[in-house]
Design an enzyme around this catalytic site. Structure first.
Site, PDB file in Angstrom:
ATOM      1  N   GLU A 151       0.725  -1.284  -0.019  1.00 22.90           N
ATOM      2  CA  GLU A 151      -0.056   0.003   0.086  1.00 22.90           C
ATOM      3  C   GLU A 151       0.986   1.346  -0.148  1.00 22.90           C
ATOM      4  O   GLU A 151       1.580   1.577   1.123  1.00 22.90           O
ATOM      5  CB  GLU A 151      -0.925  -0.025   1.219  1.00 22.90           C
ATOM      6  CG  GLU A 151      -1.742  -1.204   1.234  1.00 22.90           C
ATOM      7  CD  GLU A 151      -2.825  -1.072   0.183  1.00 22.90           C
ATOM      8  OE1 GLU A 151      -2.935  -0.130  -0.392  1.00 22.90           O
ATOM      9  OE2 GLU A 151      -3.672  -2.316   0.317  1.00 22.90           O
ATOM     10  N   CYS A 207      -2.948   8.798   3.116  1.00 24.71           N
ATOM     11  CA  CYS A 207      -2.563   8.142   1.835  1.00 24.71           C
ATOM     12  C   CYS A 207      -3.674   8.553   0.937  1.00 24.71           C
ATOM     13  O   CYS A 207      -3.536   8.570  -0.368  1.00 24.71           O
ATOM     14  CB  CYS A 207      -2.444   6.712   2.010  1.00 24.71           C
ATOM     15  SG  CYS A 207      -3.573   5.878   2.912  1.00 24.71           S
TER      16      CYS A 207
HETATM   17  P1  NAP Z   1       8.242   5.486   4.397  1.00 24.84           P
HETATM   18  O1  NAP Z   1       9.267   6.292   4.648  1.00 24.84           O
HETATM   19  O2  NAP Z   1       8.212   4.655   3.125  1.00 24.84           O
HETATM   20  O3  NAP Z   1       8.508   4.176   5.583  1.00 24.84           O
HETATM   21  C1  NAP Z   1       7.363   3.152   5.735  1.00 24.84           C
HETATM   22  C2  NAP Z   1       7.929   2.044   6.823  1.00 24.84           C
HETATM   23  O4  NAP Z   1       8.989   1.117   6.150  1.00 24.84           O
HETATM   24  C3  NAP Z   1       8.500   2.577   8.102  1.00 24.84           C
HETATM   25  O5  NAP Z   1       8.158   1.459   8.986  1.00 24.84           O
HETATM   26  C4  NAP Z   1       9.911   2.372   8.016  1.00 24.84           C
HETATM   27  O6  NAP Z   1      10.660   2.204   8.888  1.00 24.84           O
HETATM   28  C5  NAP Z   1       9.949   1.253   6.942  1.00 24.84           C
HETATM   29  N1  NAP Z   1      11.294   1.065   5.914  1.00 24.84           N
HETATM   30  C6  NAP Z   1      11.980   2.080   5.656  1.00 24.84           C
HETATM   31  N2  NAP Z   1      12.902   1.520   4.800  1.00 24.84           N
HETATM   32  C7  NAP Z   1      13.011   0.398   5.102  1.00 24.84           C
HETATM   33  C8  NAP Z   1      13.689  -0.722   4.405  1.00 24.84           C
HETATM   34  N3  NAP Z   1      14.967  -0.492   3.578  1.00 24.84           N
HETATM   35  N4  NAP Z   1      13.289  -2.155   4.590  1.00 24.84           N
HETATM   36  C9  NAP Z   1      12.100  -2.259   5.442  1.00 24.84           C
HETATM   37  N5  NAP Z   1      11.599  -1.336   6.025  1.00 24.84           N
HETATM   38  C10 NAP Z   1      11.822  -0.100   5.735  1.00 24.84           C
HETATM   39  O7  NAP Z   1       6.959   5.816   4.724  1.00 24.84           O
HETATM   40  P2  NAP Z   1       6.339   6.794   5.838  1.00 24.84           P
HETATM   41  O8  NAP Z   1       7.091   8.058   5.724  1.00 24.84           O
HETATM   42  O9  NAP Z   1       6.220   6.126   7.079  1.00 24.84           O
HETATM   43  O10 NAP Z   1       4.746   7.064   5.446  1.00 24.84           O
HETATM   44  C11 NAP Z   1       4.108   7.850   4.622  1.00 24.84           C
HETATM   45  C12 NAP Z   1       4.035   7.341   3.140  1.00 24.84           C
HETATM   46  O11 NAP Z   1       2.935   6.189   3.347  1.00 24.84           O
HETATM   47  C13 NAP Z   1       3.174   8.153   2.239  1.00 24.84           C
HETATM   48  O12 NAP Z   1       3.905   8.227   1.198  1.00 24.84           O
HETATM   49  C14 NAP Z   1       1.757   7.887   2.307  1.00 24.84           C
HETATM   50  O13 NAP Z   1       1.353   7.921   0.860  1.00 24.84           O
HETATM   51  C15 NAP Z   1       2.031   6.438   2.481  1.00 24.84           C
HETATM   52  N6  NAP Z   1       0.951   5.598   3.162  1.00 24.84           N
HETATM   53  C16 NAP Z   1      -0.019   4.712   2.299  1.00 24.84           C
HETATM   54  C17 NAP Z   1      -1.073   4.304   2.600  1.00 24.84           C
HETATM   55  C18 NAP Z   1      -1.868   3.129   1.900  1.00 24.84           C
HETATM   56  O14 NAP Z   1      -2.690   2.617   2.495  1.00 24.84           O
HETATM   57  N7  NAP Z   1      -1.818   3.307   0.671  1.00 24.84           N
HETATM   58  C19 NAP Z   1      -1.350   4.532   3.939  1.00 24.84           C
HETATM   59  C20 NAP Z   1      -0.451   5.088   4.909  1.00 24.84           C
HETATM   60  C21 NAP Z   1       0.499   5.720   4.452  1.00 24.84           C
HETATM   61  P3  NAP Z   1      11.275   3.472   9.777  1.00 24.84           P
HETATM   62  O15 NAP Z   1      10.323   4.460  10.123  1.00 24.84           O
HETATM   63  O16 NAP Z   1      11.919   2.983  11.071  1.00 24.84           O
HETATM   64  O17 NAP Z   1      12.314   3.965   8.799  1.00 24.84           O
END
Ligand code: NAP
Length: 524
Positions: A255, A294
């Site tokens: 997602e 999102c």
């Molecule tokens: P993110 O930076 O992509 O991080 C998401 C998750 O991935 C975090 O738990 C992060 O951990 C982890 N992560 C980062 N690098 C990783 C790796 N190499 N291997 C494994 N895990 C890793 O996203 P965010 O800033 O938390 O969230 C915002 C984004 O989420 C926005 O773009 C939004 O649109 C999207 N979103 C989508 C939905 C949907 O249902 N489609 C819902 C909510 C949000 P750390 O925090 O420890 O780095």
């Protein structure tokens, strides 16, 4: 204070200096987290070896009872979740409710619909397939709960709902869960898991939490596991292409982010009920959770002749809203989650401004109410108007994850469809129109690139569930840029945690096997 991890059936603190969680309004340091030193391979194995078998001893109905108990335990601690939402996310009561009440509601919803399933331990799909002339040798398709573990890697913006919307269908399916919340807001998820563990509802190994970096977690997932990721498209690409995930064909549900749009039909005149409804929806989407959803409307597609009136109406509403410290009851819009997100929003906004006119806000030196602008992480809501329409460079590609939306004018239906599809796959699009033909043609033009299309006319009026609101009974997810994943949609969500296989064999034996199955048709 250091938040301990809960893995292999026990609490344990991670090593090292860890990562600090901060209050986005005051800049105060709250707690720290770390996954350093935790044996992640052993954690997954413990869940597979202990949590999974214990859950799968139960029927779907018995597991639904566990969900009901979880919902009760969470509801009992709702006030504390609101407090953590305030200090760690800068959430207004409305923001906190959207996440926390949404989480509890989703858990209750799955408890209720899970109880309605017939007794059984596996799913049977479709009728017997004839494979011999005498019908003594037949085939039957089944769906079996996977014997692996479900690994949830979640985004920062929904620490409560993001956890529960995944946990409920996985546990109902009989699959143990390991959740890794996003680091900046891990506290709320941590507290929820702590409350569930303390309540003694689940067998050992059925639930685990790792706070801090995912480290080499993906290097230990196996073919029977499932990785459910929510987050940005960039991280999604890294998860999807992880060597171990690829080599072992680990099932991955993604997602990701999305350039969602709302469409004003050409039949809607300025000042009418429908016009006002969309204005209200755009303002709500921009300001609720400071635009950090999102599903938030990022692009508003408006007939060219209505662009000015629509911009003025949204501007009027935005300018009446107080932005600042949610501890002040007058405040309607809180901060983004931290300084890093603030910088990312302001950088994105600067790019959007290169090709758009600013109709309201977006001042990087803006002074929030009751907060120090140097310590806090506020972004002033910004309404822009694209100068380049379909040809714009950033409007259709850059997700500014904050209170920012851009109006895009359209002249023809063909152009409208092209602009909508330019999002390259979105979670949701909304169509506000009283012209049934326009709505039908628009839905036919965009449905394949959207997970959800919300249609609002004057008859629906205020009764619609909302552009950005994800209800557990309907599909959540979207193709292309949105990640290609599918979640929720009632009991259909269970399919992610089951594996399809076919048994070919003697009719009598297969009939006997089918006796302790739930008909998969009851999921739809
Ligand atoms: P993110 O930076 O992509 O991080 C998401 C998750 O991935 C975090 O738990 C992060 O951990 C982890 N992560 C980062 N690098 C990783 C790796 N190499 N291997 C494994 N895990 C890793 O996203 P965010 O800033 O938390 O969230 C915002 C984004 O989420 C926005 O773009 C939004 O649109 C999207 N979103 C989508 C939905 C949907 O249902 N489609 C819902 C909510 C949000 P750390 O925090 O420890 O780095």
């Amino acid at each position: 204070m250091r938040l301990p991890n809960y893995v292999s059936g026990r609490w344990g603190e991670g090593l090292g200096s860890g990562e600090l969680l901060v209050d986005p309004v005051t800049g105060d340091e709250l707690v720290s987290i770390s996954s350093e030193g935790m044996d992640l391979e052993a954690a997954l194995q413990f869940a597979r070896a202990h949590g999974g078998p214990a859950l799968r001893q139960l029927t779907y109905t018995q597991r639904a009872d566990l969900l009901a108990k979880i919902a009760e335990a969470l509801a009992a601690n709702r006030d504390e979740y609101f407090r953590l939402s305030l200090v760690n996310l800068g959430a207004t009561p409305a923001d906190a409710s959207f996440d926390v009440d949404g989480a509890i509601y989703t858990m209750k919803y799955y408890a209720k619909i899970g109880r309605a399933l017939a007794e059984g331990k596996m799913l049977k799909e479709g009728a017997l397939v004839a494979l011999s002339k005498s019908n003594t040798f037949v085939g039957q398709h089944f769906l079996m709960p996977t014997k692996g573990v479900a690994v949830f890697i979640n985004a920062f913006n929904f620490p409560a709902w993001g956890f529960c919307e995944k946990a409920a269908p996985a546990l109902l399916s009989g699959v143990p869960i390991v959740v890794k919340p996003a680091s900046p807001t891990a506290w709320l998820t941590h507290r929820m898991v702590e409350d569930i563990v303390k309540a003694g509802i689940l067998p050992p190994g059925a639930i685990s939490i790792i706070c801090g970096s995912a480290r080499e977690l993906l290097g230990h997932v196996r073919e029977e596991d499932i990785v459910c990721f929510t987050g940005s498209a960039d991280t999604a690409a890294r998860i999807r292409s992880h060597a171990n995930v690829l080599r072992r064909s680990v099932r991955v549900n993604i997602e990701a982010d999305s350039l969602n749009c709302a469409i004003l039909g050409p039949d809607v005149a300025s000042g009418t009920d429908l016009f006002d409804l969309l204005v209200k929806e755009v303002v709500r989407e921009m300001t609720l959770k400071a635009g950090q959803k999102c599903t938030t409307i990022r692009r508003v597609l408006v007939p060219r002749e209505l662009l000015k009136a629509f911009g003025e109406a949204v501007t009027a509403s935005l300018s009446s809203m107080k932005v600042g410290n949610p501890r002040n009851s007058e405040v309607k819009v809180g901060p983004v989650v931290n300084k890093a997100q603030q910088s990312s929003c302001l950088e994105g906004l600067a790019k959007l401004k290169e090709e758009s006119e600013v109709l309201f806000g977006g001042d990087k030196n803006f002074q929030p109410l009751d907060a120090d602008r140097h310590k806090s992480a506020f972004v002033q809501p910004a309404l822009l108007s694209s100068k380049n329409g379909l040809a714009a460079k950033y409007v259709h590609d850059l997700e500014v994850f904050g209170p920012v939306a851009t109006l895009v004018a359209y002249d023809t239906r063909e152009e409208l469809i092209a602009i909508t599809r330019r999002g390259l796959g979105s979670l949701v699009a909304s169509v506000f129109s009283n012209d049934a033909n326009f709505t039908r043609d628009t839905v036919l033009g965009i449905g394949d690139l959207h997970g959800r299309v919300l249609v609002v006319d004057s008859n629906v009026g205020q009764e619609h569930t909302g552009h950005g609101n994800v209800v557990p009974s309907c599909l959540h997810g979207g193709p292309g840029r949105a990640g290609g994943g599918e979640e929720l949609a009632g009991l259909r969500a269970l399919l992610l945690y089951h594996r399809r296989f076919v048994v070919q064999g003697p009719a009598a034996g297969i009939t006997q096997l089918s006796e302790w199955c739930v008909d998969a048709a009851s999921l739809c």
